[in-house]
Design a protein around this motif. Sequence first.
Motif, PDB file in Angstrom:
ATOM      1  N   ILE A 125       0.847  -1.199   0.000  1.00 22.36           N
ATOM      2  CA  ILE A 125       0.000   0.000   0.000  1.00 22.36           C
ATOM      3  C   ILE A 125       0.884   1.252   0.000  1.00 22.36           C
ATOM      4  O   ILE A 125       0.677   2.175  -0.806  1.00 22.36           O
ATOM      5  N   ASP A 126       1.866   1.281   0.873  1.00 18.03           N
ATOM      6  CA  ASP A 126       2.820   2.406   0.878  1.00 18.03           C
ATOM      7  C   ASP A 126       3.358   2.647  -0.529  1.00 18.03           C
ATOM      8  O   ASP A 126       3.355   3.769  -1.041  1.00 18.03           O
ATOM      9  N   TYR A 127       3.879   1.578  -1.081  1.00 12.50           N
ATOM     10  CA  TYR A 127       4.525   1.664  -2.392  1.00 12.50           C
ATOM     11  C   TYR A 127       3.577   2.253  -3.436  1.00 12.50           C
ATOM     12  O   TYR A 127       3.935   3.159  -4.190  1.00 12.50           O
ATOM     13  N   THR A 128       2.372   1.744  -3.449  1.00 10.48           N
ATOM     14  CA  THR A 128       1.434   2.147  -4.495  1.00 10.48           C
ATOM     15  C   THR A 128       0.925   3.566  -4.274  1.00 10.48           C
ATOM     16  O   THR A 128       0.844   4.369  -5.214  1.00 10.48           O
ATOM     17  N   LEU A 129       0.583   3.894  -3.042  1.00 10.99           N
ATOM     18  CA  LEU A 129       0.095   5.255  -2.766  1.00 10.99           C
ATOM     19  C   LEU A 129       1.141   6.294  -3.161  1.00 10.99           C
ATOM     20  O   LEU A 129       0.797   7.407  -3.579  1.00 10.99           O
ATOM     21  N   ASN A 130       2.389   5.908  -3.024  1.00 12.68           N
ATOM     22  CA  ASN A 130       3.453   6.886  -3.253  1.00 12.68           C
ATOM     23  C   ASN A 130       3.980   6.906  -4.682  1.00 12.68           C
ATOM     24  O   ASN A 130       4.855   7.714  -4.988  1.00 12.68           O
ATOM     25  N   GLN A 131       3.473   6.041  -5.522  1.00 11.69           N
ATOM     26  CA  GLN A 131       3.937   6.094  -6.907  1.00 11.69           C
ATOM     27  C   GLN A 131       3.398   7.343  -7.578  1.00 11.69           C
ATOM     28  O   GLN A 131       2.216   7.687  -7.426  1.00 11.69           O
ATOM     29  N   PRO A 132       4.234   8.011  -8.352  1.00 12.09           N
ATOM     30  CA  PRO A 132       3.749   9.186  -9.080  1.00 12.09           C
ATOM     31  C   PRO A 132       2.548   8.790  -9.947  1.00 12.09           C
ATOM     32  O   PRO A 132       2.579   7.762 -10.621  1.00 12.09           O
ATOM     33  N   GLY A 133       1.531   9.604  -9.907  1.00 11.78           N
ATOM     34  CA  GLY A 133       0.317   9.308 -10.669  1.00 11.78           C
ATOM     35  C   GLY A 133      -0.776   8.699  -9.817  1.00 11.78           C
ATOM     36  O   GLY A 133      -1.926   8.628 -10.227  1.00 11.78           O
ATOM     37  N   ASN A 134      -0.424   8.249  -8.623  1.00 12.81           N
ATOM     38  CA  ASN A 134      -1.402   7.588  -7.764  1.00 12.81           C
ATOM     39  C   ASN A 134      -1.877   8.479  -6.618  1.00 12.81           C
ATOM     40  O   ASN A 134      -2.385   7.979  -5.615  1.00 12.81           O
ATOM     41  N   GLU A 135      -1.733   9.767  -6.772  1.00 13.94           N
ATOM     42  CA  GLU A 135      -2.050  10.669  -5.672  1.00 13.94           C
ATOM     43  C   GLU A 135      -3.518  10.580  -5.244  1.00 13.94           C
ATOM     44  O   GLU A 135      -3.868  10.898  -4.104  1.00 13.94           O
ATOM     45  N   GLN A 136      -4.374  10.171  -6.166  1.00 13.12           N
ATOM     46  CA  GLN A 136      -5.800  10.100  -5.832  1.00 13.12           C
ATOM     47  C   GLN A 136      -6.260   8.701  -5.452  1.00 13.12           C
ATOM     48  O   GLN A 136      -7.445   8.479  -5.201  1.00 13.12           O
ATOM     49  N   VAL A 137      -5.361   7.760  -5.450  1.00 12.54           N
ATOM     50  CA  VAL A 137      -5.761   6.372  -5.180  1.00 12.54           C
ATOM     51  C   VAL A 137      -6.176   6.208  -3.720  1.00 12.54           C
ATOM     52  O   VAL A 137      -5.422   6.581  -2.824  1.00 12.54           O
ATOM     53  N   ARG A 138      -7.360   5.650  -3.532  1.00 13.00           N
ATOM     54  CA  ARG A 138      -7.834   5.430  -2.163  1.00 13.00           C
ATOM     55  C   ARG A 138      -8.219   3.973  -1.909  1.00 13.00           C
ATOM     56  O   ARG A 138      -8.751   3.628  -0.857  1.00 13.00           O
ATOM     57  N   SER A 139      -8.022   3.163  -2.915  1.00 11.81           N
ATOM     58  CA  SER A 139      -8.352   1.744  -2.775  1.00 11.81           C
ATOM     59  C   SER A 139      -7.409   0.962  -3.658  1.00 11.81           C
ATOM     60  O   SER A 139      -7.225   1.315  -4.829  1.00 11.81           O
ATOM     61  N   LEU A 140      -6.818  -0.068  -3.122  1.00 13.05           N
ATOM     62  CA  LEU A 140      -5.948  -0.903  -3.949  1.00 13.05           C
ATOM     63  C   LEU A 140      -5.843  -2.264  -3.288  1.00 13.05           C
ATOM     64  O   LEU A 140      -6.068  -2.415  -2.091  1.00 13.05           O
ATOM     65  N   ASN A 141      -5.506  -3.223  -4.099  1.00 18.25           N
ATOM     66  CA  ASN A 141      -5.569  -4.619  -3.668  1.00 18.25           C
ATOM     67  C   ASN A 141      -4.195  -5.264  -3.646  1.00 18.25           C
ATOM     68  O   ASN A 141      -3.756  -5.839  -4.635  1.00 18.25           O
TER      69      ASN A 141
END
Lengths: 350, 350, 350, 350
Positions: free
Chosen positions: A104-120
């Motif tokens: 989750i850390d990794y994905t939230l912090n990837q450029p382009g994912n600033e709006q991501v609030r759900s991931l699997n």
Amino acid sequence: KRPRDYGIRFGVIPTGPLNAITDVPGVRVGQVTLRQGTTIRTGVTAIVPHGGNLFQEKLPAAIYIGNGFGKLTGYSQVEELGTLETPIVLTNTLSVPTAADAVIDYTLNQPGNEQVRSLNPVVGETNDGFLNDIRGRHVTRQHVLDAIRNAKPGPVEEGSVGAGTGTVCFGYKGGIGTASRRLPASLGGYTVGVLVQTNFGGVLQIAGVPVGVALGQYSYKEKLDGSCMMVVLTDAPVDARNLKRLAKRAFLGLGHTGGIASNGSGDYVIAVSTAYQIPHQSSSPFDTLKLLRNDDTSPLFMAAIEATEEAIINSLFAAGQSPADTFSGTEGHSVKPLPVQKVVEMVGRK
Amino acid sequence: KRPRDYGIRFGVIPTGPLNAITDVPGVRVGQVTLRQGTTIRTGVTAIVPHGGNLFQEKLPAAIYIGNGFGKLTGYSQVEELGTLETPIVLTNTLSVPTAADAVIDYTLNQPGNEQVRSLNPVVGETNDGFLNDIRGRHVTRQHVLDAIRNAKPGPVEEGSVGAGTGTVCFGYKGGIGTASRRLPASLGGYTVGVLVQTNFGGVLQIAGVPVGVALGQYSYKEKLDGSCMMVVLTDAPVDARNLKRLAKRAFLGLGHTGGIASNGSGDYVIAVSTAYQIPHQSSSPFDTLKLLRNDDTSPLFMAAIEATEEAIINSLFAAGQSPADTFSGTEGHSVKPLPVQKVVEMVGRK
Amino acid sequence: KRPRDYGIRFGVIPTGPLNAITDVPGVRVGQVTLRQGTTIRTGVTAIVPHGGNLFQEKLPAAIYIGNGFGKLTGYSQVEELGTLETPIVLTNTLSVPTAADAVIDYTLNQPGNEQVRSLNPVVGETNDGFLNDIRGRHVTRQHVLDAIRNAKPGPVEEGSVGAGTGTVCFGYKGGIGTASRRLPASLGGYTVGVLVQTNFGGVLQIAGVPVGVALGQYSYKEKLDGSCMMVVLTDAPVDARNLKRLAKRAFLGLGHTGGIASNGSGDYVIAVSTAYQIPHQSSSPFDTLKLLRNDDTSPLFMAAIEATEEAIINSLFAAGQSPADTFSGTEGHSVKPLPVQKVVEMVGRK
Amino acid sequence: KRPRDYGIRFGVIPTGPLNAITDVPGVRVGQVTLRQGTTIRTGVTAIVPHGGNLFQEKLPAAIYIGNGFGKLTGYSQVEELGTLETPIVLTNTLSVPTAADAVIDYTLNQPGNEQVRSLNPVVGETNDGFLNDIRGRHVTRQHVLDAIRNAKPGPVEEGSVGAGTGTVCFGYKGGIGTASRRLPASLGGYTVGVLVQTNFGGVLQIAGVPVGVALGQYSYKEKLDGSCMMVVLTDAPVDARNLKRLAKRAFLGLGHTGGIASNGSGDYVIAVSTAYQIPHQSSSPFDTLKLLRNDDTSPLFMAAIEATEEAIINSLFAAGQSPADTFSGTEGHSVKPLPVQKVVEMVGRK
């Protein structure tokens, strides 16, 4: 030296150049090994299927559950939507939450994912508690992030590394193994790559030779339990439905090695295709896909069986080859490696 | 002569006295073989799990679908309710409706079933259309009723008989095969019996020896497609959930023989326990069951793997052993038997 | 008069022009009603999704099992391959084999199918044994062939016809019902059509009004058991995975009517898309598909819920509207129709 | 005031004394609510099914996946083994790993679990990211431990509390809801209790009345997406197979409220029986179980439908009843509560 270097062959399909999951173009593997003091024997193995932003450019995926006595997380969304949106991480049983948190850390912090609030996050595991102080949960988020970030193409380290650091397989030292198959151009030229984390029991067979019985160490005589995580990557253009079928064949490959999927095993296969990407957002309501027909999947199935079998045996050979490689861990436990010299003789004699 | 008579061994668990599904107490098998003229090569195999009225005294059961390209009927009710209420019938693909109709005839006409208005026939199949005029649908209800009614305990005829009359396996003549395993008293003393209808392809291995490659006939080199029906009976007290797990291990047994569960295969395992009966009607709202714990199922799993492997190879040995046994059928097609002499040498050499 | 003619509305999405499954372009329905003497009350309903050769030009399909106490045949191949290759036939429980046999007849004899040796008939059922002499198995292959061959576009006859001739729903006369929804162009303009065979129990609600309780006839007060077959067609380009999801929503539609999926119910949903065809044979190893993205499926899901609810209620209204329409059958049994006048008042009062 | 206090009725079966999941004897619920500053709106709800050591005395359990776009962890082991071995924890999507980690903490530290090295935390979630700074992951392990440890019998707080603090349902403020049903002694006298975390969309119906349309806020008109977690407890003696069937009926209860299980929803039902315990270790290879027969499950199914419907509506009523209760959160977002006064009038008018 890998089994092939001793002249041992598994099946009939040629391998890819590295005989590794990284033969599938774009696939990278990263590992962090924790071997500290006398009690910490664990780690992390990350499989990163493409070099872009996986959340924004998802891949078709499926998970097959061979025996579900395990704690893999991320199953239902892959099953429902047919896509993978994070790297795949393997670790020990009790560190799955830590690893999922790190994904989750990794994905939230990837450029382009600033709006991501759900991931699997998809995280698998086996239990290294015989050699590792598993209750201590020594894997940290940083270890997981390191494994993801140091992922690279090329040869994959096998044996007592990464998530395989503390595993035991057929009563011998297990670990990480990998292998691949490449179909000839006439069958599409596709590559199937497999990576396994071996920690299970049964009646060991190597290239069909009943090594376990000959060595006097096998399920039924004694209790050899445990799990196997299998990750199958391919560049064949197959969707989630056919990836699930492909995943199921990896389970047959486990069977080839003498695995019995005992009651206590968590045997999971995660299968992913890199052939096309499903964008997270799209201006079109449609995805246009060019998919391999059902009729043309059987060679892929064979490739998954063969590569899984070989990856498992590779893990054993890489985890040590002589008694000097005996691996010690927590509570004074130790595990011998497969006696490779003897095994090579047995298999060669056939 | 069966493989064991040639000294070939499969796995480590002892067989039952007959090495047949009928080693499970009370289980009976009946077969009708249709071999007429040059075109009819088909038949019926019925497995009757107990001698009473199966509809009134149901058995715990489960069906595992290895690869679902097949026409087995009866799946969903077994899955939902966990019980079997009719004999299991195997036949050819296009005769499944006829067989199901006959199972309905049989059940409606059993004494005690005068009020029955709903029942779930379980009929499996493989496709014998290469040797048999399958489009002619030569199996009649009477053939099916005869198979059920002539079911008997004791040795089971193997090879080109019953539902295996016209089948082809690994490019050789396939057929019906059976085997069993009996656990020692320390593991419960249970028997696991398997009966298979072999009609599939892959890369034949016998007791681990890569016979298919050595003989130059295997999937990948050529297209060897098809299906396998597997029926697993046990007297271990396991419910539908654990029977489904047991069934899944039979699929690993198929893998041991080199089966690849190709795209075109219908690989189904029907698993049934005879350890207890679920009455159709009861004055109590409860069933009181004494069930084997999850922890104690692994030896059964091994038994199912081993017995399935052996049953499949048994079917090949029984279907003919020398070129003189070449089996001819419709449209001038013919299929050679496994060259048993050569095979025995290969396996012996290991 | 249908419920809509009385001003009753179900949901918020507009219907197609006929409010029938045949609003999906190309879909045809054929029915044969057997109402003979005092005991025969059964029949056949065939849904033919396109006008060509279904075996040669298959359609994407999925089957969802709500409650599997039923005898539907054809499940596993649809699940495995994701395609439908025959018309869908509905009939009574004990006539499934006859109907499956007829579907084989039909398919083998279609021009172009001379070489077909394997095909997967999909036949569903509910149990009309309360009104029909079901043990007599009065449906013949010819009846089924007639239903398939007389299939036509346009309005679909509802009520006590075809496979709904002898069914009972919520204690009232059930039967065949149909409905449809058409999404606005902004949501793709797709049509979802549903046809049901209603034979189940629960606590009847009509457009949310608890009619069953008001009329004093409902599960819990008495035992109202049974099954519902639901067929969902759409011209939206969705593959098997999303069709399975769509099918699952039809089960929610059943729930809207007060269906409880009781232990004894066989509740199945067969979902098929007519948007593209998968050729049986192809010169290319690929199928190129333009598929609706996951993100755009929710309106289809709503449409399936609404159309299923309405189709079920339509079946009740069509099966009779006043006591004069009481339907008698075997063993002197008779079933009253829904008292439509009263119901309309109740629903109107809300 | 709950809907029943306004005279609104759901279904026909009586509630338990509290109309809460805690009507099932021994079941306790604990909640931690995080409502801090303008951005933190989240929490934890823990359901503890019995007062002992759940790992040592497991309970029969099953999980049904209505729509799998969610991150529930723990699915496969429950499916494989049929048992629950930890409390059930609900939280927000991105805090699942934290919660799972805390469940591991909790279990490892329970007296008697000193040797435990493998355990399967079951954690569900919905996404409260509209009102809550979900990316901040403000739930800590301690919050989860507190929720588990403060679990108590008796009334359960509903509405914007615990895992429901920041959820939105049908466009109104959602939250935690609970309800129960108790069957009469003639049907076994069993209790079925449900607890939900409501965060989903559709076309709201309350006791059948199309409130959502009347209020002009519903899926199809606008996009109302999201998820629902449902936990079903019962003291009826049913095993994992029948618990899975029971769980599926809760999904029908969701349908009754107008839920559509939209593409983006993670709709999961966790069903557990408290009627008997499966010891982690046993001196016997058998579990002796007295199980309710399939035939007697339908009233339980109805109870699960009704209690789930009511629990969902309860969550809406408890989350606020007038515009003054408008709930504000992160990024300046705010959500109105259901206008209960209007709704009560609408429902009363029917």
